[in-house]
Design a protein around this motif. Structure first.
Motif, PDB file in Angstrom:
ATOM      1  N   VAL A  33       0.415  -1.224  -0.112  1.00 30.13           N
ATOM      2  CA  VAL A  33      -0.173  -0.247  -0.243  1.00 30.13           C
ATOM      3  C   VAL A  33       0.994   1.238  -0.028  1.00 30.13           C
ATOM      4  O   VAL A  33       1.958   0.950   0.701  1.00 30.13           O
ATOM      5  CB  VAL A  33      -0.831   0.114   1.223  1.00 30.13           C
ATOM      6  N   ASP A  34       0.182   2.103  -0.839  1.00 32.53           N
ATOM      7  CA  ASP A  34       1.473   3.936  -1.154  1.00 32.53           C
ATOM      8  C   ASP A  34       1.476   4.041   0.511  1.00 32.53           C
ATOM      9  O   ASP A  34       0.604   4.031   1.031  1.00 32.53           O
ATOM     10  CB  ASP A  34       0.501   4.676  -1.968  1.00 32.53           C
ATOM     11  N   PHE A  35       2.416   4.598   0.737  1.00 27.52           N
ATOM     12  CA  PHE A  35       2.476   5.548   2.125  1.00 27.52           C
ATOM     13  C   PHE A  35       1.273   6.460   1.651  1.00 27.52           C
ATOM     14  O   PHE A  35       1.616   7.151   0.853  1.00 27.52           O
ATOM     15  CB  PHE A  35       4.465   6.220   2.428  1.00 27.52           C
ATOM     16  N   PRO A  36       0.832   6.955   2.716  1.00 27.93           N
ATOM     17  CA  PRO A  36      -0.546   8.116   3.105  1.00 27.93           C
ATOM     18  C   PRO A  36       0.700   9.390   2.886  1.00 27.93           C
ATOM     19  O   PRO A  36       1.862   9.160   3.458  1.00 27.93           O
ATOM     20  CB  PRO A  36      -1.181   7.913   4.300  1.00 27.93           C
ATOM     21  N   LYS A  37      -0.140  10.655   2.838  1.00 25.54           N
ATOM     22  CA  LYS A  37       0.364  11.567   3.758  1.00 25.54           C
ATOM     23  C   LYS A  37       0.004  11.830   4.303  1.00 25.54           C
ATOM     24  O   LYS A  37      -1.022  11.872   5.289  1.00 25.54           O
ATOM     25  CB  LYS A  37      -0.156  12.816   2.394  1.00 25.54           C
ATOM     26  N   TRP A  38       1.070  12.079   6.028  1.00 26.86           N
ATOM     27  CA  TRP A  38       0.730  12.526   7.333  1.00 26.86           C
ATOM     28  C   TRP A  38       0.884  13.519   7.609  1.00 26.86           C
ATOM     29  O   TRP A  38       1.837  13.857   7.371  1.00 26.86           O
ATOM     30  CB  TRP A  38       1.356  11.075   7.978  1.00 26.86           C
ATOM     31  N   THR A  39       0.258  14.145   8.353  1.00 28.76           N
ATOM     32  CA  THR A  39       0.791  15.549   9.890  1.00 28.76           C
ATOM     33  C   THR A  39      -0.074  14.819  10.906  1.00 28.76           C
ATOM     34  O   THR A  39      -0.798  13.934  11.035  1.00 28.76           O
ATOM     35  CB  THR A  39      -0.050  17.050   8.813  1.00 28.76           C
ATOM     36  N   ILE A 293      -3.030   4.669   7.578  1.00 26.87           N
ATOM     37  CA  ILE A 293      -3.415   3.934   6.656  1.00 26.87           C
ATOM     38  C   ILE A 293      -4.675   3.351   6.375  1.00 26.87           C
ATOM     39  O   ILE A 293      -4.992   2.839   4.936  1.00 26.87           O
ATOM     40  CB  ILE A 293      -1.852   3.473   6.859  1.00 26.87           C
ATOM     41  N   ASN A 294      -5.053   2.558   6.745  1.00 23.78           N
ATOM     42  CA  ASN A 294      -5.709   1.221   6.257  1.00 23.78           C
ATOM     43  C   ASN A 294      -7.501   1.854   6.380  1.00 23.78           C
ATOM     44  O   ASN A 294      -7.837   2.031   7.562  1.00 23.78           O
ATOM     45  CB  ASN A 294      -6.006  -0.049   7.459  1.00 23.78           C
ATOM     46  N   LYS A 295      -8.038   2.128   5.241  1.00 21.10           N
ATOM     47  CA  LYS A 295      -9.204   2.154   4.951  1.00 21.10           C
ATOM     48  C   LYS A 295     -10.328   2.067   5.303  1.00 21.10           C
ATOM     49  O   LYS A 295     -11.183   2.101   5.245  1.00 21.10           O
ATOM     50  CB  LYS A 295      -8.709   2.360   3.493  1.00 21.10           C
ATOM     51  N   LEU A 296     -10.039   0.928   5.945  1.00 24.33           N
ATOM     52  CA  LEU A 296     -11.763  -0.263   6.771  1.00 24.33           C
ATOM     53  C   LEU A 296     -11.806   0.598   8.221  1.00 24.33           C
ATOM     54  O   LEU A 296     -12.082  -0.200   9.211  1.00 24.33           O
ATOM     55  CB  LEU A 296     -10.754  -1.786   6.269  1.00 24.33           C
ATOM     56  N   ALA A 297      -9.875   1.091   8.392  1.00 24.78           N
ATOM     57  CA  ALA A 297     -10.607   1.331  10.063  1.00 24.78           C
ATOM     58  C   ALA A 297     -12.012   2.355  10.552  1.00 24.78           C
ATOM     59  O   ALA A 297     -12.016   1.520  11.626  1.00 24.78           O
ATOM     60  CB  ALA A 297      -9.082   1.971  10.046  1.00 24.78           C
ATOM     61  N   ALA A 298     -12.053   2.559   9.880  1.00 29.13           N
ATOM     62  CA  ALA A 298     -13.228   3.131  10.711  1.00 29.13           C
ATOM     63  C   ALA A 298     -14.367   2.610  10.512  1.00 29.13           C
ATOM     64  O   ALA A 298     -15.137   2.341  11.003  1.00 29.13           O
ATOM     65  CB  ALA A 298     -13.677   4.257  10.194  1.00 29.13           C
ATOM     66  N   ILE A 299     -14.577   1.706   9.582  1.00 33.01           N
ATOM     67  CA  ILE A 299     -15.717   0.513   9.435  1.00 33.01           C
ATOM     68  C   ILE A 299     -15.496  -0.093  10.315  1.00 33.01           C
ATOM     69  O   ILE A 299     -16.678  -0.703  11.552  1.00 33.01           O
ATOM     70  CB  ILE A 299     -15.614   0.320   8.176  1.00 33.01           C
TER      71      ILE A 299
END
Length: 335
Positions: A33-39, A293-299
């Motif tokens: 998985v590509d590194f996300p942009k994070w702050t 990073i994980n798009k399933l986290a919130a669900i």
């Protein structure tokens, strides 16, 4: 049963300094998985959306190594120091919101011990993040013995996160490792530690396993039969499984596994959550999200209540009380 007081033990950050250093070395993603942009604002936004009060920050796979790439001498050690100082600075700036786990350059044992001591004693981080394997060396590898000896002496907290699997993995399957291999590699690492006798020799270490322990809750009884034989044999010899049964149960191995903490990060679906509950029990489950990073986290975080069979007391233990047992420094924020 809704809570905004969660302690998130599985919260990844991707500082631009870290991402740029890896990209310059040819590494562009984490577990496919590509590194996300994070702050830090990214974390605060995700924390608010998911009812998280405190996030324990960590660097995800690949950590400071990447299979198949030879970094320049000292690269991994410098990168570990940089990421640990970034996490410590974030914790120091926002002490009511963040804790953190140290990144460790495990393939250099002298540097690994030095970095742990610096991270825990000088930076005041809360534990260490170990990956399941380092360039194919799993955590039970004998070369890591000095580090585990020091962990045990310190009664340290070790958060174990999966990495890309070792050489046995068949990349031709074409499946991103973030999808299923992460769960398998956590299982491999713990099985390897049991097989090599690490859990016997170093009983003072407190472990937190990512993603509900991978497949451990389902395979626990079977895994509990793994036991090392004579230490001087390479590899150690597993004796007959029946040697470990006490009244029909592999009690010793199960006790090792049940002492560990299991986070809820992307433990998805009713069967998975209830299996974790049935095995770990209410006192050894801690909340984990797999943000940012994980798009399933919130669900999966939202679904925890309906997928599990939590009483209000059990839900609160999972959300933050068990976390406070591990990290009592945050107790004052809950009074």
């Amino acid at each position: 049963m809704k809570t905004t007081n969660k302690i998130d033990v599985h919260h990844h950050i991707f500082p631009k300094e870290y991402v740029n250093a890896l990209k310059d070395a040819g590494v562009k993603n984490s577990l496919g998985v590509d590194f996300p942009k994070w702050t830090v604002e990214t974390s605060f936004k995700k924390m608010k959306e998911n009812g998280i009060k405190i996030a324990m920050l960590s660097i995800s796979s690949p950590g400071v190594y990447f299979k198949g790439i030879d970094f320049p001498d000292g690269f991994s050690e410098k990168l570990a120091r940089m990421t640990n100082e970034i996490i410590a600075e974030t914790k120091q700036k926002y002490p009511e919101s963040f804790g953190g786990f140290a990144t460790i350059p495990m393939l250099n044992q002298e540097a690994a011990i030095d970095e742990m001591n610096y991270a825990l004693d000088t930076l005041h981080l809360d534990g260490v993040c170990l990956l399941t394997n380092y360039s194919g060396k799993y955590l039970g590898d004998e070369s890591f013995e000095p580090f585990f000896t020091e962990l045990n002496r310190r009664n340290a907290i070790v958060y174990i996160h999966p990495n890309d699997p070792g050489e046995a993995f068949d990349f031709k399957l074409g499946i991103p490792n973030a999808l299923i291999e992460v769960t398998f590699d956590t299982t491999r690492a713990v099985a390897n530690m049991m097989y090599r006798g690490v859990l016997d020799r170093y009983p003072n270490i407190k472990y937190i396993l990512s993603h509900g322990g991978g497949t451990i809750p389902f395979l626990a009884w079977r895994l509990a039969g793994i036991e090392y034989g004579q230490k001087d044999k390479k590899p150690p010899i597993i004796r007959t499984f029946y040697d470990f049964l006490v009244n029909g149960e592999p009690t010793k191995g199960l006790n090792h596994l049940k002492k560990m903490y299991y986070d809820t990060a992307v433990v998805s679906g009713e069967s998975a959550v209830k299996t974790l509950q049935a095995f770990a029990g209410p006192d050894n489950i801690v909340f984990g999200s797999d943000l940012c990073i994980n798009k399933l986290a919130a669900i999966t975080t939202k679904n925890l209540k309906k997928d599990g069979d939590f009483t209000e007391e059990e839900y609160n233990k999972m959300s933050y009380r068990n976390g406070l047992n591990l990290f009592p420094e945050f107790e004052k924020l809950y009074n």
